[in-house]
Design a protein around this motif. Structure first.
Motif, mmCIF file in Angstrom:
data_model
loop_
_atom_site.group_PDB
_atom_site.id
_atom_site.type_symbol
_atom_site.label_atom_id
_atom_site.label_comp_id
_atom_site.label_asym_id
_atom_site.label_seq_id
_atom_site.Cartn_x
_atom_site.Cartn_y
_atom_site.Cartn_z
ATOM 1 N N GLU A 6 23.645 -10.828 32.378
ATOM 2 C CA GLU A 6 23.304 -11.778 31.899
ATOM 3 C C GLU A 6 21.328 -11.586 31.233
ATOM 4 O OE1 GLU A 6 24.429 -14.510 29.901
ATOM 5 O OE2 GLU A 6 26.118 -14.161 30.825
ATOM 6 N N LYS A 7 20.265 -11.392 31.772
ATOM 7 C CA LYS A 7 19.308 -10.451 31.222
ATOM 8 C C LYS A 7 19.109 -8.805 31.110
ATOM 9 C CE LYS A 7 14.706 -10.586 33.623
ATOM 10 N NZ LYS A 7 13.924 -9.983 34.087
ATOM 11 N N ASN A 8 20.450 -8.409 31.159
ATOM 12 C CA ASN A 8 20.327 -7.574 30.943
ATOM 13 C C ASN A 8 20.664 -7.298 29.326
ATOM 14 O OD1 ASN A 8 19.443 -5.867 33.115
ATOM 15 N ND2 ASN A 8 21.856 -5.062 33.933
ATOM 16 N N ARG A 9 22.103 -8.071 29.224
ATOM 17 C CA ARG A 9 22.162 -8.917 28.375
ATOM 18 C C ARG A 9 22.004 -8.802 26.892
ATOM 19 N NH1 ARG A 9 26.989 -13.330 27.681
ATOM 20 N NH2 ARG A 9 27.692 -13.037 25.276
ATOM 21 N N LEU A 10 20.901 -10.304 27.249
ATOM 22 C CA LEU A 10 19.757 -10.096 26.473
ATOM 23 C C LEU A 10 18.981 -9.201 25.880
ATOM 24 C CD1 LEU A 10 17.814 -12.649 24.972
ATOM 25 C CD2 LEU A 10 17.271 -13.670 27.014
#
Length: 134
Positions: A6-10
């Motif tokens: 999720e953090k990488n996607r953001l």
């Protein structure tokens, strides 16, 4: 989807946006102390509900002197959505700053609200207030 993703996607989505709110959100999201604090499905609400909520929150944050980045742009994005369009909210929290990312049903990033705090406690209070939890 795993929490780390999720953090990488953001971060990936923010790197593709040249607006100031995205640069501020990216600087917070890239901090190793900032963690994803939600569930991987995101909290869901309709665009109309979020639009009304964040119009009020923007006014209250301004009155309280809470500096936010991206709230006006998010309100514009939500205004372009259909009233009943589902929106997912993904919170990322760090010791002195936080980001709430908003995605449409297709997973496209609509915007982020970033709250920078002066100390860990004020950062958490500011995020709670900006997100309507106070």
């Amino acid at each position: 989807m795993e929490v780390k993703n999720e953090k990488n996607r953001l971060s990936d989505a923010l790197k593709q946006n040249a607006q100031k709110w995205a640069a501020v959100a990216l600087s917070v999201a890239d901090d190793p102390q900032v963690v994803f604090a939600g569930n991987t499905g995101g909290a869901s609400a309709t665009a109309g509900e979020l639009l009304r909520t964040y119009q009020i929150r923007q006014r209250l944050c301004e009155e309280k002197g809470i500096e936010t980045y991206g709230m006006a742009e998010l309100i514009d994005s939500l205004s372009d959505c259909g009233e009943r369009d589902p929106i997912q909210v993904y919170p990322f929290i760090g010791p002195s700053s936080s980001v709430a990312a908003f995605r449409d049903a297709a997973g496209n990033l609509l915007g982020c609200i970033t709250v920078l705090g002066r100390d860990p406690e004020s950062g958490r209070r500011n995020l709670d207030f900006a997100n309507g939890r106070m």
